[in-house]
Design a protein around this motif. Structure first.
Motif, PDB file in Angstrom:
ATOM      1  N   GLU A  37      -7.351  -2.126  -2.850  1.00 20.55           N
ATOM      2  CA  GLU A  37      -6.443  -1.400  -3.731  1.00 20.55           C
ATOM      3  C   GLU A  37      -6.150  -0.019  -3.156  1.00 20.55           C
ATOM      4  N   VAL A  38      -5.023   0.540  -3.554  1.00 23.23           N
ATOM      5  CA  VAL A  38      -4.677   1.904  -3.137  1.00 23.23           C
ATOM      6  C   VAL A  38      -5.684   2.864  -3.776  1.00 23.23           C
ATOM      7  N   ASP A  79       0.825  -1.218   0.000  1.00 23.80           N
ATOM      8  CA  ASP A  79       0.000   0.000   0.000  1.00 23.80           C
ATOM      9  C   ASP A  79       0.859   1.268   0.000  1.00 23.80           C
ATOM     10  N   LYS A 113       3.450   5.202   3.062  1.00 26.16           N
ATOM     11  CA  LYS A 113       2.247   4.379   3.055  1.00 26.16           C
ATOM     12  C   LYS A 113       1.027   5.236   2.716  1.00 26.16           C
ATOM     13  N   GLU A 114       0.014   4.585   2.139  1.00 25.85           N
ATOM     14  CA  GLU A 114      -1.202   5.309   1.781  1.00 25.85           C
ATOM     15  C   GLU A 114      -1.826   5.975   3.005  1.00 25.85           C
ATOM     16  N   GLY A 142      -1.668  -2.591  -3.510  1.00 26.91           N
ATOM     17  CA  GLY A 142      -2.672  -2.633  -2.443  1.00 26.91           C
ATOM     18  C   GLY A 142      -2.307  -3.651  -1.369  1.00 26.91           C
ATOM     19  N   ARG A 143      -3.255  -3.878  -0.458  1.00 27.76           N
ATOM     20  CA  ARG A 143      -3.009  -4.814   0.636  1.00 27.76           C
ATOM     21  C   ARG A 143      -4.247  -5.657   0.901  1.00 27.76           C
TER      22      ARG A 143
END
Length: 250
Positions: free
Chosen positions: A111-112, A64, A141-142, A102-103
């Motif tokens: 998704e981001v 992410d 990180k996002e 994404g994570r």
């Protein structure tokens, strides 16, 4: 990794392939420079950003993480006065260059929620700074991204996740007894009006949990939380996490 040089001698620690070691240079030491009055630090230079070697043409964030091209530091005031490096404000915004895949949260792949090209604002001390293609970037990180700027005005910021954008109330001009306060004695307010809120944090299943505050609420927030911004008209704003909002006033 660092290279520390004393006079003509140097000690260099090994570095990963493709990354140039940052350098810390210290003024040469001699018997005459031991005393405090004669000590010199002119040779001191610290390079914070990790430099990516030119042979690497792209940086692909993982998970992410987001790669942001940092906005250039303002070198002049609005009135055209040249600012010394010590007075230049560290930028908190930039353009998204690349995003990770994404994570996974619970059984869901998240998704981001930011696309390349977006102008974003991020937390002041977040991420890792890298120099890539001759330009400073930030890999973070996002969740460290506060929001997306759809215009040049901070009041139009679109908060992400659990972030809240608040218009700060003006500081009191007088005491309860009617005494006029000077700028130095005005207490920084910790009350403001909510302008915009994010969609909420993710729960264990990957679903959004709506925030308990809404635009228009007058709130009391933690005095030392968040990131401060100022609009083009001088209005002060602050962005912080919803958990730093302590009460709704009515």
């Amino acid at each position: 990794m660092a290279s520390i040089r004393f006079g003509a001698s140097s000690a260099t620690l090994s570095s990963f392939e493709g990354l140039r070691p940052s350098e810390i240079r210290v003024a040469s030491l001699s018997p005459s420079s031991v005393g405090l009055a004669k000590r010199s630090f002119r040779g001191l230079a610290v390079r914070a950003a990790t430099v990516v070697a030119p042979k690497y043409t792209s940086v692909k964030p993982l998970g992410d993480r987001v790669l942001v091209k940092i906005k250039a530091v303002e070198e002049k005031t609005v009135g055209g006065i040249l600012l010394p490096s010590t007075a230049q404000t560290k930028p908190q915004g930039g353009e998204v260059v690349a995003v990770g895949e994404g994570r996974t949260v619970g059984k869901n792949k998240i998704e981001v929620g930011i696309q390349a090209g977006a102008q974003v604002v991020y937390s002041k001390y977040a991420g890792t700074e890298i120099e890539f293609n001759g330009t400073n970037h930030l890999l973070l990180k996002e969740d460290d991204i506060v929001g997306i700027l759809e215009t040049d005005e901070i009041k139009d910021l679109k908060p992400l996740n659990d972030r809240v954008l608040i218009k700060v109330a003006q500081a009191e001009e007088k005491t309860a007894g009617g005494l006029l306060l000077t700028e130095a004695t005005k207490e920084k307010p910790s009350i403001g009006t909510v302008v915009a809120v994010g969609p909420g944090p993710l729960d264990e299943e990957g679903s959004r949990k709506p925030l308990s505050v809404t635009p228009g609420n007058t709130v009391l927030y933690s005095k030392y939380a968040g990131n401060d911004f100022k609009g083009s008209d001088g209005t002060e704003y602050i962005t912080l996490r919803a958990s730093d909002v302590m009460a709704v006033l009515s």
